[in-house]
Design an enzyme around this catalytic site. Structure first.
Site, PDB file in Angstrom:
ATOM      1  N   HIS A  47      60.810 123.880  21.469  1.00 54.03           N
ATOM      2  CA  HIS A  47      59.797 122.844  21.277  1.00 54.03           C
ATOM      3  C   HIS A  47      59.973 122.218  19.892  1.00 54.03           C
ATOM      4  O   HIS A  47      60.720 122.720  19.052  1.00 54.03           O
ATOM      5  CB  HIS A  47      58.386 123.445  21.296  1.00 54.03           C
ATOM      6  N   GLU A 129      59.109 127.033  18.448  1.00 54.05           N
ATOM      7  CA  GLU A 129      58.755 125.718  17.913  1.00 54.05           C
ATOM      8  C   GLU A 129      59.584 125.422  16.662  1.00 54.05           C
ATOM      9  O   GLU A 129      59.668 126.260  15.757  1.00 54.05           O
ATOM     10  CB  GLU A 129      57.270 125.664  17.540  1.00 54.05           C
ATOM     11  N   HIS A 165      61.167 121.851  26.045  1.00 52.84           N
ATOM     12  CA  HIS A 165      59.873 121.605  26.693  1.00 52.84           C
ATOM     13  C   HIS A 165      59.997 120.412  27.647  1.00 52.84           C
ATOM     14  O   HIS A 165      59.375 120.388  28.720  1.00 52.84           O
ATOM     15  CB  HIS A 165      58.814 121.338  25.616  1.00 52.84           C
ATOM     16  N   ASP A 175      59.569 116.884  23.911  1.00 50.52           N
ATOM     17  CA  ASP A 175      60.167 117.664  22.834  1.00 50.52           C
ATOM     18  C   ASP A 175      61.155 118.697  23.379  1.00 50.52           C
ATOM     19  O   ASP A 175      61.020 119.117  24.517  1.00 50.52           O
ATOM     20  CB  ASP A 175      59.076 118.335  21.984  1.00 50.52           C
TER      21      ASP A 175
END
Length: 198
Positions: A47, A129, A165, A175
């Site tokens: 992400h 992330e 994602h 993303d």
């Protein structure tokens, strides 16, 4: 198959403790739950996030994942007020690695999703992330940290898939975005091309 991995071998103990990676800074999030019975943790989901969007270096992502973000601190935060989300890991622009949820548990990063014939990707994936924006480029230090983390994950869990994602929630999420260098990640890891969504 059990929801937790097999007992850790001595070499793995140097890297992992109850699903926590020993080379990440631990910051416990309350936003997690148990994985369902029979879940096989074989997917890494990449992400990107920054708060406010496009602003780097602050503490707002940690605050979001630990339910301590001041919703009045920035106009954008009102649009996400009340969200309870998390990821297993967060990689900052200079490669610093934070962990919010044990990999043995289910983090809340994917939302409505489907990949490799399975729905609810939170159930059997690891969410990572990167500090960044869908329309921005990522730093070499982030790719280095991501590749190292993926390799460590594959030594502990039966990882066989890496997706963004955008791949598990197409049309809803974009993303990590068009500037994420999938070729660089594939080269760094040396994994089979078919393991990657892009």
């Amino acid at each position: 198959m059990a929801t937790t991995p097999a007992p850790e071998a001595p070499a793995a103990l140097a890297l992992w403790q109850d699903g926590w990676y020993n080379f990440a800074r631990r910051m416990d999030s309350p936003n997690f739950g148990p994985r369902p019975a029979g879940a096989v943790v074989d997917l890494v989901v990449v992400h990107s996030i920054s708060l406010p969007p496009g602003v780097y270096g602050g503490d707002e992502v940690r605050q979001l994942f630990t339910n301590t973000l001041d919703w009045n601190a920035h106009p954008y935060f009102k649009s996400i007020e009340g969200m309870t989300v998390s990821a297993h890991f967060f990689i900052r622009r200079q490669g610093e690695l934070w962990q919010f949820v044990s990999c043995n548990d289910r983090a809340w990063h994917a939302g409505p999703s489907q990949y490799r014939g399975r729905a609810n990707c939170n159930d059997d994936s690891i969410g990572i992330e990167l500090e960044g924006l869908e329309t921005d480029r990522f730093e070499p230090e982030q790719y280095e940290a991501l590749a190292g983390l993926c390799a460590a994950l594959a030594g502990r869990y039966p990882i066989r898939w890496v997706a963004g994602h955008e791949h598990i929630a197409p049309g809803r999420k974009q993303d990590p975005g068009v500037h994420f260098d999938w070729a660089e990640l594939r080269r760094s890891l040396g994994w089979p091309p078919e393991w990657f969504a892009a």
